[in-house]
Design an enzyme around this catalytic site. Structure first.
Site, short mmCIF file in Angstrom:
data_model
loop_
_atom_site.label_atom_id
_atom_site.label_comp_id
_atom_site.label_asym_id
_atom_site.label_seq_id
_atom_site.Cartn_x
_atom_site.Cartn_y
_atom_site.Cartn_z
N HIS A 1 -3.47 -8.21 -5.54
CA HIS A 1 -2.16 -8.45 -5.14
C HIS A 1 -3.16 -7.54 -4.00
CE1 HIS A 1 1.36 -6.03 -3.89
NE2 HIS A 1 1.97 -6.45 -4.56
N HIS B 1 -2.17 3.69 -7.29
CA HIS B 1 -2.70 4.43 -6.60
C HIS B 1 -2.67 5.52 -5.81
CE1 HIS B 1 0.48 2.81 -4.07
NE2 HIS B 1 0.23 3.02 -2.57
N GLU C 1 4.42 8.11 2.23
CA GLU C 1 5.94 6.87 2.12
C GLU C 1 6.58 7.62 1.70
OE1 GLU C 1 3.93 4.28 -1.05
OE2 GLU C 1 1.92 4.52 0.39
N HIS D 1 6.95 9.44 -1.56
CA HIS D 1 5.47 9.51 -1.82
C HIS D 1 4.15 10.32 -1.24
CE1 HIS D 1 6.42 6.48 -5.02
NE2 HIS D 1 7.21 7.35 -6.32
N HIS E 1 1.00 7.61 -7.33
CA HIS E 1 2.59 6.56 -7.68
C HIS E 1 2.40 5.87 -8.28
CE1 HIS E 1 1.97 6.55 -3.79
NE2 HIS E 1 2.03 5.48 -3.24
#
Length: 448
Positions: A303, A346, A352, A376, A382
């Site tokens: 990803h 991560h 964010e 976050h 999270h």
């Protein structure tokens, strides 16, 4: 309204650009609402046509490098000094600016349900509710994340923001933004960016509206570098639309609100400030349809970082470290083989603030709904909730297209501080952290 018929504009017309707009990002545009209103070959003639005044609006220092120098020349019925009277302090309501330390909240991952629309009449200026602030408005660094709630159009009322540019992320209900540069109509799934210092009013042509608002104190939003991606995909410059000239010659009393230095002021005018008959330059409002974003991603395995979904970025003095990145998660194919496809767990140096415009977000299928928000902050962990983890870990890895979804993120280098309003809102989910509660220990040293 007439537009100068330069060869470039004739080509754009044949390419079926949306009527009332000009195509391109950061272009040097020229447009006039009356024939001959725009001077040719000079910026400030001794006498302007139609008795207009020439005025320059600068979005950057005069000496900024050519690639980042932003300015437009406006030819208007009255100069802006006639749009300025005796200002008085106005009630800013729930609008806050950084630094804002009005509430001391323990660090935590946070999520909110959608903010309900008010039942009484609320205009744009009255309907901004600040959720987070970051940086310092007085040093032109950082941002604020707001929700806007509008149930009444601004009538004989205008506004401009001296503190930063504004990005409207429409979530529910359409907007018409009547600006000095022209009119912009937008619907959910689109964004509108109004540069610092540009006067405008917000109308709701089809009923109440709700959405997200990013106030950018720092460098103006621009397209990110594509690097190894090359010349195409992501947000393409041709899909950004800037309005053609439009003006009002109205001697009707109006209020002008100005946000300056984190405070709100107002003055009374005897006429509409939407009086620009012609303009040219590269400092202007624009809109963009997020559904035209061309995503790229892994077609083998793993990803990639979410930075591949950056639509616009506000750069800082540190290369590669954004004052703000505006990132979206649109419809796309998921095809990576032997890969955990949702965003991985991560911790990030960036902070964010996320919102969901419509659909379902793949990493949080429960509890994160359209109109909702999450925060976050820097170095707070999270990732997917338990249901998303189980599904992604055990599902068949066939090509899957995520459809009918659009989430976004305001990501900044600065920690985001929660306002008192956001911390005490009835929409705050006290049990948000419980979404990870069911992630049990799976380690078994006897089973590789």
């Amino acid at each position: 309204m007439n537009i100068n018929t330069s060869p470039d504009q004739i080509i754009r017309s044949s390419a079926q650009v949306t009527p009332g707009y000009m195509s391109g990002f950061g272009n040097s545009f020229e447009t006039e609402a009356l024939p001959g209103a725009l001077p040719i070959g000079r910026n400030s003639p001794q006498r302007c046509a139609y008795g207009l005044y020439a005025e320059q609006l600068s979005g950057s220092p005069f000496t900024a490098p050519r690639g980042s120098n932003e300015r437009s020349w406006l030819y208007r019925i009255r100069p802006s000094v006639k749009h300025s009277g005796r200002f008085e302090k106005a009630d800013a309501g729930l609008w806050r600016s950084a630094p804002c330390h009005e509430y001391d909240l323990p660090i935590a991952q946070m999520r909110w349900d959608p903010t309900p629309l008010p039942k009484d009449e609320v205009t744009f200026v009255e309907g901004v509710q600040t959720m987070t602030t970051a940086g310092d408005v007085n040093t032109q660094a950082g941002m604020a994340a707001h929700v806007y709630l509008i149930t009444k159009s601004m009538v004989n009322q205008h506004f401009y923001n001296a503190d930063g540019e504004l990005m409207f992320v429409l979530q529910q209900g359409s907007l018409r933004l009547v600006t000095e540069f022209g009119r912009i109509d937008a619907e959910p799934g689109e964004i509108v960016v109004i540069p610092r210092g540009v006067k405008f009013r917000v109308e709701i042509p089809n009923g109440p509206a709700r959405g997200y608002l990013c106030e950018n104190y720092g460098g103006a939003f621009t397209l990110p570098e594509r690097g190894p991606i090359g010349a195409n995909c992501l947000a393409n410059a041709r899909d950004f639309l800037t309005p053609v000239a439009y003006y009002e010659d109205k001697d009707t009393p109006t209020e002008l609100y100005v946000k300056w230095g984190g405070a709100l002021f107002k003055t009374q005018l005897a006429h509409s400030p939407i009086d620009v008959v012609a303009w040219h330059g590269n400092y202007a409002p624009y809109k963009y349809d997020l559904r035209t974003f061309s995503p790229v991603g892994a077609i083998g395995f793993d990803h990639p970082d979410p930075s591949i979904f950056t639509v616009l970025t506000s750069p800082s003095e540190t290369a590669g470290t954004a004052n703000i990145d505006f990132v979206i998660f649109p419809e796309r194919w998921m095809v990576a083989d032997n890969t955990f496809r949702p965003p991985w767990y991560h911790m990030n140096i960036m902070s964010e603030f996320m919102g969901l415009i419509y659909g379902v977000y793949d990493a949080k299928p429960q509890g994160f709904v359209p109109g909702g928000m999450s925060l976050h902050n820097c170095m707070l962990p999270h990732g997917p909730d338990r249901d998303a983890f189980e599904h992604a870990s055990n599902g068949e890895l066939k090509p899957v297209k995520l459809t009918g979804t659009m989430a976004f993120m305001f990501e900044t280098r600065y920690p985001q501080r929660v306002t008192a309003h956001a911390a005490n809102a009835s929409t705050l989910q006290d049990d948000y952290a419980d979404c990870w509660k069911g992630l049990e220990k799976r380690f078994d040293p006897s089973k590789p």
